[in-house]
Design an enzyme around this catalytic site. Sequence first.
Site, short mmCIF file in Angstrom:
data_model
loop_
_atom_site.label_atom_id
_atom_site.label_comp_id
_atom_site.label_asym_id
_atom_site.label_seq_id
_atom_site.Cartn_x
_atom_site.Cartn_y
_atom_site.Cartn_z
N ARG A 103 -21.19 74.51 55.00
CA ARG A 103 -22.19 75.20 54.17
C ARG A 103 -21.53 76.23 53.25
O ARG A 103 -22.00 76.46 52.13
CB ARG A 103 -23.24 75.85 55.08
N ASP B 78 -24.22 69.06 70.63
CA ASP B 78 -22.86 68.52 70.54
C ASP B 78 -22.06 68.73 71.82
O ASP B 78 -20.93 68.25 71.93
CB ASP B 78 -22.12 69.16 69.36
C1 S3P Z 1 -25.06 69.80 62.44
C2 S3P Z 1 -26.22 69.42 63.07
C3 S3P Z 1 -26.24 68.56 64.26
C4 S3P Z 1 -24.88 68.46 64.93
C5 S3P Z 1 -23.77 68.26 63.95
C6 S3P Z 1 -23.74 69.42 62.95
C7 S3P Z 1 -25.13 70.65 61.24
O1 S3P Z 1 -26.64 67.25 63.87
O2 S3P Z 1 -24.89 67.41 65.88
O3 S3P Z 1 -22.53 68.20 64.61
O4 S3P Z 1 -24.11 71.22 60.82
O5 S3P Z 1 -26.23 70.77 60.68
P1 S3P Z 1 -28.19 66.82 63.79
O6 S3P Z 1 -28.81 67.57 62.68
O7 S3P Z 1 -28.14 65.33 63.49
O8 S3P Z 1 -28.76 67.11 65.13
#
Ligand code: S3P
Length: 444
Positions: free
Chosen positions: A32, A325
Amino acid sequence: MAHSSSQPRTIASRGPLNGTVAVPGDKSISHRSLMLSALAIGESRVDGLLEGEDVLATAAAMRAMGADIVREDSGTWRIHGVGVGGLLQPAGALDMGNSGTSTRLLMGLVASHPITATFVGDASLSARPMGRVIEPLAAMGASFSDTPGGRLPLMVRGIAPAVPIRYTLPVASAQVKSAILLAGLNTPGVTEVIEPIATRDHSERMLRGFGADLTVEDMPEGKRIAIRGQAELRPQAITVPGDPSSAAFWLVAGSVVPGSDITITNVGMNPTRTGIITALRMMGADITEIAPRTVGGEPVADLRVRHASLTAIEVPPELTPSMIDEYPVLFVAAAFATGTTVARGAHELRVKESDRIATMAAALNACGVTTREFEDGLAVDGSGGDPLPGGATIATRLDHRIAMSMTVAALHARAAITLDDAAPVGTSYPIFFATLDRLMGTDA
Ligand code: S3P
């Protein structure tokens, strides 16, 4: 799914882990920081950026769309953005490698720009569902040519002006939420996301920090996040906190390997990310928080973990979004607990870098652990603290968190465990094995 450049690696247990480690920058925040800096007018500076392959894929894509991104020797990054609405048509396909976050968030950015971008990725990413972002972004006016099943390779044809939407998330996903908010950034009017189940809120915090007009309100149906589009972003100086998802491997390793005592510095403690600490403490883990503070708008602390006897739990399903995660490494902790740990309500694990329920069940079974698979979770029979039999070769399936979780399992096993491919670790934690050697005292 090991590939031609696979890097097999064998890990043998060598006694306790001791010392202090600083985990690399948070992956979510790193992505981000680059994206928003690339949309601000002027120079932003990011310290502590995670220099893993996933984040480097985001950097390359933002460069391909016009941002000026430079890494300085010190590991500090400087970014000159193009301004909201200023992304340029990329000359070639955007290679997202293994990174679902890069793909889904960038699809959102492209959707409200008058450009067309093609997204490609590795075999793991090309098997993951993109329909969840295509649906809301198509409602905003973007069009898509995707591979059947809503997969990569896919092409996004963005539109400006896009149409603001009000969208209730059908899956608890920070990536889907963020894709819509990022599309909303260059959309006239107010784009709204309703989140029935709270997920990580880094996008909201950071968009606000960059000066976007974003509000968050608690409603009976969930959180309402509203962004008023076409605001100008102000460049920022960002310090990225350490990744709690990377710290999780040391939290479990320290808990399960007898005699261990590890201090992990600078760990992000955003409550939307700390479910693993809650779950491990429920199991009896000895984790202390030292010097809680705020860094770059995010709560941070140092964590000390010492070996402890773990007891099986039923993992509360409401913890799922805040430890999504961390399930693979939680299953490893469960393999050393007394009793059977049961985790349900985590169906999303099926569509991560690998099917993390099936992959972890197979990996643990191969190491002598009994598991029972559910459509939405896993039950794991614990060893009561004894070492696992081990002695197996594990298919890591292009999934960094499987590779690191099974490395932790190997640290208290009777026979060495081999990863068929340890290379995926580079996506989120390039110095993982070097840090492990240091903690084991084998780096001399
Ligand atoms: C993330 C959101 C999660 C996570 C990924 C990183 C993010 O995924 O599993 O490693 O940075 O927004 P999901 O939005 O698919 O749950």
